[in-house]
Design an enzyme around this catalytic site. Structure first.
Site, PDB file in Angstrom:
ATOM      1  N   ALA A 124      24.553  40.489  34.851  1.00  0.00           N
ATOM      2  CA  ALA A 124      23.909  40.008  36.063  1.00  0.00           C
ATOM      3  C   ALA A 124      24.900  40.184  37.211  1.00  0.00           C
ATOM      4  CB  ALA A 124      23.534  38.541  35.898  1.00  0.00           C
TER       5      ALA A 124
ATOM      6  N   GLY B 143      24.529  39.698  30.812  1.00  0.00           N
ATOM      7  CA  GLY B 143      23.103  39.996  30.774  1.00  0.00           C
ATOM      8  C   GLY B 143      22.799  41.383  30.222  1.00  0.00           C
TER       9      GLY B 143
ATOM     10  N   GLU C 130      22.857  41.058  26.584  1.00  0.00           N
ATOM     11  CA  GLU C 130      21.679  40.262  26.200  1.00  0.00           C
ATOM     12  C   GLU C 130      20.395  41.097  26.208  1.00  0.00           C
ATOM     13  OE1 GLU C 130      23.029  37.304  29.158  1.00  0.00           O
ATOM     14  OE2 GLU C 130      22.572  35.825  27.622  1.00  0.00           O
TER      15      GLU C 130
ATOM     16  N   GLU D 196      30.682  35.544  30.147  1.00  0.00           N
ATOM     17  CA  GLU D 196      30.271  34.491  31.093  1.00  0.00           C
ATOM     18  C   GLU D 196      31.265  33.338  31.175  1.00  0.00           C
ATOM     19  OE1 GLU D 196      28.228  35.947  28.911  1.00  0.00           O
ATOM     20  OE2 GLU D 196      26.295  36.397  29.857  1.00  0.00           O
TER      21      GLU D 196
HETATM   22  N1  CAA Z   1      28.190  42.032  39.149  1.00  0.00           N
HETATM   23  C1  CAA Z   1      28.442  42.566  40.353  1.00  0.00           C
HETATM   24  N2  CAA Z   1      29.209  43.638  40.543  1.00  0.00           N
HETATM   25  C2  CAA Z   1      29.770  44.201  39.455  1.00  0.00           C
HETATM   26  C3  CAA Z   1      29.554  43.696  38.162  1.00  0.00           C
HETATM   27  C4  CAA Z   1      28.721  42.558  38.028  1.00  0.00           C
HETATM   28  N3  CAA Z   1      28.414  42.019  36.834  1.00  0.00           N
HETATM   29  N4  CAA Z   1      30.236  44.459  37.281  1.00  0.00           N
HETATM   30  C5  CAA Z   1      30.852  45.410  38.010  1.00  0.00           C
HETATM   31  N5  CAA Z   1      30.562  45.271  39.307  1.00  0.00           N
HETATM   32  C6  CAA Z   1      31.037  46.087  40.434  1.00  0.00           C
HETATM   33  C7  CAA Z   1      32.461  45.720  40.819  1.00  0.00           C
HETATM   34  O1  CAA Z   1      32.465  44.570  41.633  1.00  0.00           O
HETATM   35  C8  CAA Z   1      32.896  46.962  41.556  1.00  0.00           C
HETATM   36  O2  CAA Z   1      32.339  46.931  42.851  1.00  0.00           O
HETATM   37  P1  CAA Z   1      33.233  47.365  44.141  1.00  0.00           P
HETATM   38  O3  CAA Z   1      33.451  48.840  43.941  1.00  0.00           O
HETATM   39  O4  CAA Z   1      32.362  47.008  45.282  1.00  0.00           O
HETATM   40  O5  CAA Z   1      34.519  46.575  44.044  1.00  0.00           O
HETATM   41  C9  CAA Z   1      32.176  48.080  40.783  1.00  0.00           C
HETATM   42  O6  CAA Z   1      31.115  47.438  40.058  1.00  0.00           O
HETATM   43  C10 CAA Z   1      33.069  48.782  39.794  1.00  0.00           C
HETATM   44  O7  CAA Z   1      33.642  47.796  38.925  1.00  0.00           O
HETATM   45  P2  CAA Z   1      35.231  47.666  38.670  1.00  0.00           P
HETATM   46  O8  CAA Z   1      35.998  48.187  39.843  1.00  0.00           O
HETATM   47  O9  CAA Z   1      35.498  46.282  38.247  1.00  0.00           O
HETATM   48  O10 CAA Z   1      35.380  48.699  37.443  1.00  0.00           O
HETATM   49  P3  CAA Z   1      36.407  48.615  36.224  1.00  0.00           P
HETATM   50  O11 CAA Z   1      36.264  49.906  35.505  1.00  0.00           O
HETATM   51  O12 CAA Z   1      37.761  48.200  36.701  1.00  0.00           O
HETATM   52  O13 CAA Z   1      35.861  47.415  35.300  1.00  0.00           O
HETATM   53  C11 CAA Z   1      34.172  46.118  34.159  1.00  0.00           C
HETATM   54  C12 CAA Z   1      34.601  47.496  34.714  1.00  0.00           C
HETATM   55  C13 CAA Z   1      35.086  45.721  32.981  1.00  0.00           C
HETATM   56  C14 CAA Z   1      32.720  46.253  33.680  1.00  0.00           C
HETATM   57  C15 CAA Z   1      34.304  45.059  35.274  1.00  0.00           C
HETATM   58  O14 CAA Z   1      33.597  45.534  36.423  1.00  0.00           O
HETATM   59  C16 CAA Z   1      33.760  43.708  34.923  1.00  0.00           C
HETATM   60  O15 CAA Z   1      34.422  42.938  34.258  1.00  0.00           O
HETATM   61  N6  CAA Z   1      32.534  43.382  35.412  1.00  0.00           N
HETATM   62  C17 CAA Z   1      31.945  42.077  35.247  1.00  0.00           C
HETATM   63  C18 CAA Z   1      31.399  41.898  33.850  1.00  0.00           C
HETATM   64  C19 CAA Z   1      30.820  40.505  33.662  1.00  0.00           C
HETATM   65  O16 CAA Z   1      31.477  39.502  33.796  1.00  0.00           O
HETATM   66  N7  CAA Z   1      29.516  40.467  33.348  1.00  0.00           N
HETATM   67  C20 CAA Z   1      28.805  39.236  33.064  1.00  0.00           C
HETATM   68  C21 CAA Z   1      28.148  38.747  34.304  1.00  0.00           C
HETATM   69  S1  CAA Z   1      27.498  37.102  34.063  1.00  0.00           S
HETATM   70  C22 CAA Z   1      25.954  37.318  33.393  1.00  0.00           C
HETATM   71  O17 CAA Z   1      25.534  38.410  33.079  1.00  0.00           O
HETATM   72  C23 CAA Z   1      25.151  36.059  33.283  1.00  0.00           C
HETATM   73  C24 CAA Z   1      24.016  36.142  32.308  1.00  0.00           C
HETATM   74  O18 CAA Z   1      24.133  35.862  31.120  1.00  0.00           O
HETATM   75  C25 CAA Z   1      22.704  36.503  32.773  1.00  0.00           C
END
Ligand code: CAA
Length: 257
Positions: free
Chosen positions: A63, A108, A111, A131
């Protein structure tokens, strides 16, 4: 568009198309995904649905965290319901759903993959429920489906630590059905989808309905439901055709009636 749908001979490939944000899903993406899945669920020409992500890096990285940053309790509930609605469609639509996990499947994203019937992953994929590291918990079914897919103890480990697992570990733990080289993931997925698209869709729908009961409700009730669904197959042309083809030593041609 935000969610691309490509149809080819009974197989619909749904691609979350936001590669510059690792295909993270915001409200518009989730609403469009729900709308597309609703259409595909009801379309008799669509026999199999594949879910994947655009680009080489991500399936769906979860998400959208920037969207969730300022949510309150009420909006949080709405958001969980929207994502769970997408997951429920994948899990219950009367045709097979396959996740082609081409990269990060986090939160998500993991999921939604868990809600699909079958998961194929690239060897480079990474899966997890991170999360906890954001101070929240899974909200699109992860607390339930990960345990049902693997074990309660392993699900708790992943949900409590937020640890990401690689494709090899996901395979060993039964989170995914198979892993393939990144360049071969889509062709292998299409192979499986084409195989399923050639089966009897009425039998597949019954098979999905019956197997979906395996971890819920009462075992004896579920066995009675299985017997009922089994018996209903004998009212179909596809049963007549399938058994005639076996006896006549030829390929069956199923019509879905
Ligand atoms: N939401 C919003 N933006 C996200 C995102 C997310 N879940 N995942 C990645 N992005 C964005 C980053 O913010 C970044 O944007 P900018 O270029 O504007 O900075 C872009 O995607 C590229 O990401 P990274 O620079 O971080 O790329 P990376 O290769 O260094 O890392 C990654 C990749 C490991 C996937 C890392 O982006 C990450 O950890 N993302 C978050 C993952 C996460 O925590 N997901 C769970 C969300 S909570 C949820 O889903 C709740 C639920 O149960 C419904």
């Amino acid at each position: 568009s935000m969610i691309e749908v490509e149809r080819h001979a009974g197989v619909a490939v749904v691609t979350v198309n936001r590669p510059d944000a690792m295909n993270a899903v915001d409200v518009q993406h989730a609403e469009e995904l729900r709308a597309r899945l609703t259409e595909l669920a009801a379309d008799p020409d669509v026999r199999v649905v594949v879910l994947t992500g655009a680009g080489e890096k991500a399936f769906i990285a979860g998400a959208d965290i920037k969207y969730m940053q300022n949510l309150g309790v009420h909006e949080g509930l709405r958001w969980a319901e929207l994502g769970q609605g997408c997951a429920e469609l994948l899990e219950t639509m009367p045709k097979p759903t396959i996740a082609a996990i081409n990269g990060y499947a986090l939160g998500g994203g993991c999921e939604l993959a868990l809600a699909c019937d079958i998961r194929l992953a690239a060897t480079t994929a990474k899966l997890g429920q991170p999360e906890i590291n954001l101070g929240i918990i899974p909200g699109w079914g992860g607390s339930q489906r990960l345990a049902r897919t693997t074990t309660l103890g392993y699900a708790k480990e992943l949900v409590f630590t937020g640890r990401m697992v690689d494709a090899a570990e996901a395979l060993e733990r039964g989170i995914v059905n198979a892993i393939h080289e990144p360049g071969e993931l889509m062709s292998k997925t299409r192979e499986l989808a084409d195989l399923l698209a050639a089966k009897s869709p009425v039998a597949l729908a019954a098979a999905k309905e019956a197997t979906n009961l395996a971890f819920s409700g009462d075992h004896r009730d579920n066995l009675r439901t299985e017997a009922h669904l089994f018996s209903m197959a004998f009212a179909t042309d596809d049963q007549t055709e399938g058994m005639a083809a076996f006896v006549e030593k030829r390929e069956a041609r199923f019509t879905g009636r």
